[in-house]
Design an enzyme around this catalytic site. Structure first.
Site: not given
Length: 244
Positions: A28, A30
């Protein structure tokens, strides 16, 4: 080492050994590559205050974790403005512009990130970034972290039939990189993201940059780490190396 940490380390080794030989790693963006949750929180808090949301009471950490962290903007808009879709879309466009400004001023990688990316590169593993963030945000962050050449694909939730917490973005990443879920693992920092990785059939390692461990455990991660210097992670990677 306590009995608890010893059992945690054993569990993490076992979790990753099931994907040997490891062929691909998915991240991922963020909160996973860099701790951007405080920047998102700041942008949401300031902009919601401007419009008098919640009777002018600033949103707190609990509200942010429950309603915003890791969610796709479409879902966030529906939560914040359930009866005004267009207002939600415009608000989130403005919020993302504010976030990108903050990123340019304050972005920092998660501790140990470049140690891990080097480990991955040295072994010739495939890698992709998989995110619910808008593409403009994703590409800005990856570029600012110096990882544009590291990632072989960037998968955006909006480009899939369903975003996280559904498995679609990770299933697309497997397809694009032409790897099997049996030989890949995921790094995630949110409940939504961990659920997506687990639903796609891959061991998903949770990183506690922005969300408490007890919250992330609800999504059934393979194990949790504080950052990429966590001894649990490197013990597991060392065991993987022994199988190759």
């Amino acid at each position: 080492m306590t009995i608890s940490s010893s059992s945690d380390s054993l569990a993490s080794k076992c979790s990753l050994l099931q994907v040997a030989p490891l062929e691909a790693v998915f991240f991922d963006i963020d909160g996973t590559l860099c701790d951007t949750d405080p920047l998102h929180h700041h942008a949401f808090r300031e902009m919601l205050l401007e419009i008098g949301f919640n009777d002018g009471v600033p949103i707190d950490d609990e509200f942010f974790i429950k309603n915003i962290a890791g969610r796709h903007n479409e879902d966030i808009g529906s939560i914040l403005f359930p009866n005004d879709h267009e207002r939600g879309v415009k608000f989130l466009e403005d919020k993302e512009a504010m976030f990108r400004k903050l990123v340019k001023e304050q972005l920092k990688p998660v501790e140990g990130l470049y140690r891990l990316t080097k480990w991955i590169e040295d072994r010739g593993l495939k890698r992709a970034a998989v995110t619910n963030a808008p593409r403009e945000n994703a590409e800005l962050i990856i570029s600012m972290l110096g990882l544009s050449d590291f990632f072989q694909a960037v998968i955006i939730g909006s480009d899939c039939a369903r975003a996280k917490p559904f498995p679609d973005p990770y299933l697309k990443a497997l397809e694009v990189l032409k790897v099997s879920k049996e030989h890949a693992c995921v790094f995630e920092d949110s409940v939504s993201g961990i659920k997506a990785g687990v639903a796609a059939g891959m061991p998903t390692i949770g990183i506690t940059t922005g969300n408490p461990a007890q919250v992330l455990k609800q999504a059934k991660p393979a194990f949790l780490i504080k950052d990429y210097e966590d001894p649990k992670l490197w013990a597991a990677l060392d065991e993987l190396d022994k199988t190759s």
